[in-house]
Design a protein around this motif. Sequence first.
Motif, PDB file in Angstrom:
ATOM      1  N   PRO A 207       0.811  -1.238   0.000  1.00 40.62           N
ATOM      2  CA  PRO A 207       0.000   0.000   0.000  1.00 40.62           C
ATOM      3  C   PRO A 207       0.835   1.274   0.000  1.00 40.62           C
ATOM      4  O   PRO A 207       0.341   2.343  -0.318  1.00 40.62           O
TER       5      PRO A 207
ATOM      6  N   TYR B  60       1.763  -1.753  -5.951  1.00 41.90           N
ATOM      7  CA  TYR B  60       1.761  -3.211  -6.172  1.00 41.90           C
ATOM      8  C   TYR B  60       2.876  -3.670  -7.112  1.00 41.90           C
ATOM      9  O   TYR B  60       3.675  -4.553  -6.765  1.00 41.90           O
TER      10      TYR B  60
ATOM     11  N   LYS C 257      -8.241  -6.330  -6.909  1.00 44.53           N
ATOM     12  CA  LYS C 257      -8.595  -5.020  -6.348  1.00 44.53           C
ATOM     13  C   LYS C 257      -7.602  -4.664  -5.250  1.00 44.53           C
ATOM     14  O   LYS C 257      -7.819  -4.959  -4.083  1.00 44.53           O
ATOM     15  N   ILE C 258      -6.496  -4.058  -5.652  1.00 40.06           N
ATOM     16  CA  ILE C 258      -5.499  -3.652  -4.663  1.00 40.06           C
ATOM     17  C   ILE C 258      -5.312  -2.139  -4.792  1.00 40.06           C
ATOM     18  O   ILE C 258      -5.117  -1.628  -5.900  1.00 40.06           O
ATOM     19  N   PRO C 259      -5.415  -1.395  -3.685  1.00 39.07           N
ATOM     20  CA  PRO C 259      -5.325   0.060  -3.790  1.00 39.07           C
ATOM     21  C   PRO C 259      -3.953   0.509  -4.293  1.00 39.07           C
ATOM     22  O   PRO C 259      -2.947  -0.154  -4.042  1.00 39.07           O
TER      23      PRO C 259
END
Lengths: 539, 174
Positions: B106, B110, B152-154
């Motif tokens: 985060p 990523y 779905k990774i911020p």
Amino acid sequence: MDLIFSSLDILARWDVVLALLVGSVGGVLIGAIPGVGPAVAIAILLPATFSMDPIVGLTVLLGIYGSSMYGGSIPAILINTPGTAVNALTTYDGYPMTTRGEARRAIALAYSSSFFGGIFSVVCLILFAPVLAKIAPMFGSREIFLAALLGIILVVTAHHRQTLIAAALASFGIWLNTIGLEPVKYTKRYTFDQSWLSGGVNLIVVVLGLFALSQAFILLQGEDEKVRLTKLRGSFFQGFRELARHPRVAGVSATFGVIMGMIPGVGEFTAQFMSYTYARKTSKRPEDFGHGSSEGLIAAETANNAVPAAAMAPLLALGIPGEALTAMMLSVFYVHNVIPGPGLFQNRMDFVVALYISLLILNVLVLVFLLMATNQLIKVVKIPNRFLGMCVLVLSFVGVYSLRNSATDCALAAGFGVLGFVLKRLNLPIVPIILGMVLGGIMEVKLRAGMARVKTPFDFIDRPIAMILFIMIVLVLILHFLRVWRDYKQRKAKQWSTSHASISFATTMYRRRNSLLKARGRKVRGKRSRYYPRSTDKN
Amino acid sequence: MSDDPLETGGHRRAGQIAFALGFVVLAVVLVALLGDQTVWKNKVKFFAQPRFWPAVGVIGMAVFGALHLKHLPRCRLSHYDLREARVWFEAVEYALWFLVYVWVVPIAGYLPTTLVFAPLLTWRLGYRSQKMLWISVIFAVVVVFKSVLQVKIPGGLVYEYLPGGLRSFFILNF
């Protein structure tokens, strides 16, 4: 006929076709890599399928589940290492065939047997569907509770000689499922006043930890093996001709696969061993078994590939998963608000038939892919184990983090990963934890609903199906305790004979020593009598 | 008998006693906490009590765990057990790698994190050849590419410092 057309309508979508392709090819690839296996792959892919349509997501997972065993036979035959755990029996006859230069024949037989097993079970499932559709609505809360209880008992008793720890781990799974807010009164259970525990422990997090992360740790700590591959030349079609020469072995093995697949907790291993034993007992050449017998290979591969489709029957008809992979698939159903069980057969029969047809197509696709690409596919066996561990670790992160973007989930998954690693090192079962979590939840809800309508516990089993299930539970328990008692008696008899043998051995040695001493004494006295004549002789 | 060198005489696998003992201790602690961590509601049937199913779980853990411990062959802890425990702790190292990766994503984003993490772990595993390191980089870029897997990774916090169009592109795709 309308039903089949509406089912085909569901399947005739580009995303479903793509899912069929990805699932079948991906499953074969994953199966061919020793150390990964369908459980790891499904655990990693599970969160990704949540964003898909239920039919698309399930087709991908079913593809991986059904086709991994095809792929798993490749390393089992070529390098004596099963690609998935259920291909262990394939090594018995597959690898000896390779050592005597018949690798292509072995692979061809494995493909054709797997194809026959897969198609046979899907056809059985389609034929059973109307019967299941009639029986399933007869299952109310009590029956589903009893079926889930039977499932959990079968799973525990299937772990022969590990029953106690399997029961303990299933109880652990039941407890894990109760963590968080209780569904009716909304009271907190085992949250230790931690807000992150109020939502409970997510099944996918546990599955990813226990299956994927633990396998990553195993691979990362292991050593890379140097693999020497045998080159395969020629056609793989000859397997079908050879399979046709053993219709009895193939038919019986596929039937075993279907029956064992439908019984929760029994699965591929029992089906395979029963088929293999049957094939050996009825063979004209039983001495070939374990040394490259084509009948042995057919029995093992047909039985294990007949299981996946059959295992879908209790899941779809009652909502009760029989093993870990179907338990994972259950969560995909739940996420999409498609609740497997009697209602699914009544209201969404086209969906059920579409799933069956997709399984049929999957088998054909896998076979076509394997017949064309085996020579290229076998190269995946060469991927180093520890490098594979790194890949699984990164992909596991993707799986866990994409669920809820929660670092806590990742920490929990890491904890379960270490637990799974320890269990795998100790050869202890992991599946009871998952089934305890899934079936425990079902049992809690159904017991409450069932008991609300009865006055005494005996009213609980006054309906015919409930009574049958209850009798089955009692029978399974009696049979299990009889087996435990027989094992105990055999162990005691063995101990007695060992101790008795040691006593007899000591006595024999003592007598032998005495007789040796006596003989030596006579010899010495004889010698002395020659050198020292008796005093009377002197005179 | 197994080929595993940690298997002692075919009777007991190293580390089994330690695991069984730990499991029983955990179960007993959970049973002791049953009254504190669950609730008993008045005028609610026994089977519908919020305490009933946790009790089934923890009592099952304690009883079956204790029976399993009792049935294990009696043996003193040996150096094999210590060796096995060390192997367990070595797995914790990789769990920590995983958690550090989770913690950094985060912040650094990523794709950059994966591009560093994959070759670094490959190096740690003992692969020193350029070929393997490049393969790990390719794996990080191609296989774990965020847009390919639709995960779905911020977006990483560092992306906030990028200029306008590039910033949204990176947040969306990397």
